[in-house]
Design an enzyme around this catalytic site. Structure first.
Site, PDB file in Angstrom:
ATOM      1  N   ASP A  58       2.502  10.977  -8.435  1.00 43.69           N
ATOM      2  CA  ASP A  58       4.222  10.154  -8.839  1.00 43.69           C
ATOM      3  C   ASP A  58       4.455  10.637 -10.446  1.00 43.69           C
ATOM      4  OD1 ASP A  58       2.819   8.719 -10.548  1.00 43.69           O
ATOM      5  OD2 ASP A  58       3.379   6.780  -9.133  1.00 43.69           O
TER       6      ASP A  58
ATOM      7  N   GLY B 142       5.316   7.994 -12.599  1.00 44.91           N
ATOM      8  CA  GLY B 142       4.825   7.437 -13.753  1.00 44.91           C
ATOM      9  C   GLY B 142       6.716   6.599 -13.806  1.00 44.91           C
TER      10      GLY B 142
ATOM     11  N   PHE C 242       8.091   5.060 -11.253  1.00 47.37           N
ATOM     12  CA  PHE C 242       8.493   3.426 -10.775  1.00 47.37           C
ATOM     13  C   PHE C 242       7.576   2.242 -11.636  1.00 47.37           C
ATOM     14  CE2 PHE C 242       6.844   0.835  -7.833  1.00 47.37           C
ATOM     15  CZ  PHE C 242       8.180  -0.487  -7.666  1.00 47.37           C
TER      16      PHE C 242
ATOM     17  N   ASP D 142       4.221   7.419   1.515  1.00 46.54           N
ATOM     18  CA  ASP D 142       3.121   7.421   0.694  1.00 46.54           C
ATOM     19  C   ASP D 142       3.084   5.831   0.225  1.00 46.54           C
ATOM     20  OD1 ASP D 142       2.806   5.941  -2.812  1.00 46.54           O
ATOM     21  OD2 ASP D 142       4.644   7.353  -1.910  1.00 46.54           O
TER      22      ASP D 142
ATOM     23  N   CYS E 271      -7.432   0.849  19.350  1.00 39.99           N
ATOM     24  CA  CYS E 271      -7.434   1.470  17.939  1.00 39.99           C
ATOM     25  C   CYS E 271      -9.132   2.130  18.531  1.00 39.99           C
ATOM     26  CB  CYS E 271      -7.638   0.999  16.766  1.00 39.99           C
ATOM     27  SG  CYS E 271      -7.922   1.420  15.279  1.00 39.99           S
TER      28      CYS E 271
ATOM     29  N   CYS F  36     -10.512   3.215  16.189  1.00 36.25           N
ATOM     30  CA  CYS F  36     -11.424   4.258  14.090  1.00 36.25           C
ATOM     31  C   CYS F  36     -12.286   3.581  14.114  1.00 36.25           C
ATOM     32  CB  CYS F  36      -9.808   3.214  13.062  1.00 36.25           C
ATOM     33  SG  CYS F  36     -10.118   1.549  13.421  1.00 36.25           S
TER      34      CYS F  36
ATOM     35  N   CYS G 194     -12.722  -0.115  14.276  1.00 32.58           N
ATOM     36  CA  CYS G 194     -13.013  -1.076  15.629  1.00 32.58           C
ATOM     37  C   CYS G 194     -13.469  -0.288  17.384  1.00 32.58           C
ATOM     38  CB  CYS G 194     -10.978  -0.329  17.092  1.00 32.58           C
ATOM     39  SG  CYS G 194     -10.155  -1.546  15.654  1.00 32.58           S
TER      40      CYS G 194
ATOM     41  N   HIS H  95      -9.367   0.369   8.613  1.00 35.20           N
ATOM     42  CA  HIS H  95      -8.364  -0.080   9.401  1.00 35.20           C
ATOM     43  C   HIS H  95      -7.270   0.854   9.572  1.00 35.20           C
ATOM     44  CE1 HIS H  95      -6.869  -1.262  13.703  1.00 35.20           C
ATOM     45  NE2 HIS H  95      -5.764  -2.226  12.839  1.00 35.20           N
TER      46      HIS H  95
END
Length: 378
Positions: free
Chosen positions: A92, A94, A96, A271, A309, A311, A314, A341
């Site tokens: 980014d 900077g 923000f 993001d 899920c 993942c 899980c 997760h």
């Protein structure tokens, strides 16, 4: 960088595409986990790539500039080598962070003078300097320096802010064209559309950034306090104004519902720190909605976080009871498992959305999801 638009949804502006960079190809729509200081908090990069399926991560220009600093990053050969991540990285601007430092920064035509949140030291960000910093970081995709006004900014302030951002944008692209990447791979520069929640300012900003013919375009200044319907209105407005043959990146947006609504309005990239931040706080995304593992109801639950899920958390034998125990005892593994997760959950949601776009059924997919227990406000 190249963007290939593969499919468009017949009932909305949802798109599926491919972004090609020197560090790999990104399937869109995509969610980018945030690695603020060079790492996604609590998650091994190996697991982030191989298990969660992350195709690109985000680094923060402000934080990386302060620590470890560009000298160390350049000595290491850029952020990719420094943090052992061989896939694409986006940084980014900077802008923000400048917005969040309202009490210790001063804006001018030159740029932004600010005091470090770490030690109070004084620094100056200019459009040219921010490009140089991102060159040193080595991001595949860089952002132009901008001011991010608050969501409730008065019109006059928003208009002045946009004018300043437009002038800074010209200086960013001048510097971008005058410099070369430091590490031998191509670096894109995206301009950022600003204008708060005022349609005429958003329109003016979109028309201005189109003139630079960039590799892609970012949408900033949303999800900063305005109501969600207003945010969706602004995204929908920009869908008709930004080039359709270039990727669109909605900055800092990451609830599951926000992602699906953004995709419907033509956004390709997202993001947010939400999956890892909420994970560290003991909260999980799930097909049952938001799960707070500080809740006593999980104390004797031997099931996985989300039975639907796949993942590694899980499917790895970690029960809800165990995770609740770790969360309430402030054992760091609890936050690590929930972060993993949550990232997987959002990336999997992006994959499912992409497949629905390819099959021409995105509207039905979103409708089913929005009417399920998963659709809660995070």
């Amino acid at each position: 960088m190249n963007f290939e638009l593969l499919h468009t949804d017949p009932g909305s502006s949802a798109r599926a595409g491919l972004i090609s960079t020197d560090h790999g190809t990104i399937e869109t729509p995509i969610f980018m986990p945030v690695g603020t200081v060079g790492s996604v908090k609590g998650v091994f990069h190996r697991d982030l790539a191989d298990e969660a399926g992350a195709q690109i991560i985000l680094g923060n220009t402000y934080h990386l500039y302060l620590r470890p600093g560009t000298d160390i990053l350049e000595r290491a050969g850029g952020l990719h080598r420094f943090c052992s991540w061989d896939r694409p990285i986006l940084t980014d601007s900077g802008g923000f962070q400048v917005f969040s430092l309202a009490g210790c920064r001063k804006l001018s035509e030159e740029g932004c003078r600010f005091s470090s949140h770490i030690d109070g030291s004084k620094h100056l960000f200019t459009p040219e300097g921010v490009i140089d910093i991102q060159r040193s970081i080595g991001a595949d995709i860089m952002m132009a320096f901008d001011e991010c006004p608050p969501g409730d900014a008065p019109y006059d302030y928003a208009a002045r802010s946009l004018d300043l951002t437009c002038r800074w944008l010209e200086r960013c692209f001048d510097r971008y064209r005058q410099t070369e990447p430091k590490y031998g791979h191509y670096q894109s520069l995206f301009p950022i559309v600003q204008g708060c929640t005022y349609p005429d300012l958003r329109t003016r900003s979109a028309e201005f950034v189109r003139q630079v013919d960039a590799d892609g375009y970012a949408i900033g200044g949303l999800a900063v306090g305005e109501p969600a319907p207003v945010m969706y209105e602004m995204i929908g407005l920009l869908d008709g104004l930004l080039p359709r043959d270039k990727p669109r990146y909605l900055m800092g947006v990451g609830t599951p519902a926000n992602l699906l609504e953004g995709i419907e309005r033509g956004v390709d990239m997202f993001d947010c720190v939400l999956p890892t931040r909420t994970g560290r706080m003991g909260t999980a995304f799930s097909s049952e909605g938001r799960l707070n593992f500080r809740n006593a109801r999980f104390a004797h639950d031997d099931g996985p976080i989300d039975p639907t899920c796949t993942c590694p958390v899980c499917t790895g034998g970690y029960s809800r009871a165990l995770i609740r125990h770790m969360v309430t005892q402030k054992e760091m593994l609890g936050g690590i498992l929930l972060s993993m997760h949550n990232i997987y959950y959002l990336l999997n949601l992006m994959q499912r959305a992409r497949q629905a776009i390819i099959e021409g059924r995105y509207g039905a997919f979103v409708s089913d999801w929005m009417n399920s227990p998963a659709a809660v406000d995070y």
